[in-house]
Design a protein around this motif. Structure first.
Motif, PDB file in Angstrom:
ATOM      1  N   HIS A   1      35.693 -22.223  81.028  1.00 49.08           N
ATOM      2  CA  HIS A   1      34.264 -22.211  81.402  1.00 49.08           C
ATOM      3  C   HIS A   1      33.524 -20.809  80.967  1.00 49.08           C
ATOM      4  O   HIS A   1      34.089 -19.942  80.538  1.00 49.08           O
TER       5      HIS A   1
ATOM      6  N   HIS B   1      30.956 -13.896  82.531  1.00 49.49           N
ATOM      7  CA  HIS B   1      32.212 -13.874  81.781  1.00 49.49           C
ATOM      8  C   HIS B   1      32.302 -15.322  81.231  1.00 49.49           C
ATOM      9  O   HIS B   1      31.664 -16.291  81.485  1.00 49.49           O
TER      10      HIS B   1
ATOM     11  N   GLU C   1      37.890 -13.921  81.664  1.00 46.19           N
ATOM     12  CA  GLU C   1      39.062 -14.239  82.762  1.00 46.19           C
ATOM     13  C   GLU C   1      39.914 -15.195  81.862  1.00 46.19           C
ATOM     14  O   GLU C   1      39.847 -15.854  81.382  1.00 46.19           O
TER      15      GLU C   1
ATOM     16  N   GLU D   1      29.474 -22.500  84.582  1.00 52.70           N
ATOM     17  CA  GLU D   1      29.218 -22.245  86.129  1.00 52.70           C
ATOM     18  C   GLU D   1      28.346 -21.276  86.448  1.00 52.70           C
ATOM     19  O   GLU D   1      27.948 -20.225  85.808  1.00 52.70           O
TER      20      GLU D   1
HETATM   21 CO    CO Z   1      35.277 -17.907  86.124  1.00 50.54          CO
END
Ligand code: CO
Length: 135
Positions: free
Chosen positions: A7, A79, A130, A54
């Motif tokens: 994502h 991120h 991430e 997201e």
């Molecule tokens: Co994340």
């Protein structure tokens, strides 16, 4: 080592407005807001064919998104998340390569229930990365 893009997370000052933008302007499928108190965020998931976006909004006073929105009041990319097969091996590899893992370096359970690590933006061209163990 990294696999799929899991994502891209975008911090937003107004979750309803951002949801409408993705749904009504971009024509995407957006979820209802979900609050994840342990992570200090309320999230709207935008499901795309090949990945997710997201939309993150702070939840609570100690939210990790709060400072970011103070610096970026209109929101911004927070991120990007890449999948890895083995999060422990990935963390060890980062240390061996001299890349900084945030926090105490041990994987934590992320927003999707899978173990994650965050890598220092200064080691990755200014982007917070991430790593999430693929389920
Ligand atoms: Co994340």
């Amino acid at each position: 080592m990294i696999g799929k893009l899991n994502h891209v997370a975008i911090a937003v000052p107004d979750l309803d407005a951002a949801s409408r933008t993705y749904r009504d302007v971009l024509g995407a499928e957006v979820s209802a807001p979900q609050t994840i108190p342990a992570h200090g965020v309320t999230v709207v998931f935008v499901q795309l064919d090949n990945t997710k976006i997201e939309l993150l909004h702070p939840f609570g006073e100690t939210s990790p998104i709060k400072g970011f929105l103070e610096k970026n009041p209109n929101g911004g990319i927070h991120h990007i998340c890449y999948e890895v097969a083995d999060i422990v091996a990935a963390g060890q590899r980062m240390k061996a390569k001299g890349a900084r893992v945030l926090g105490d370096g041990t994987p934590k359970i992320g927003a999707h229930g899978n173990p994650v690590l965050f890598l220092h933006p200064k080691d990755f061209n200014g982007a917070l990365v991430e790593l999430e163990q693929a389920s």
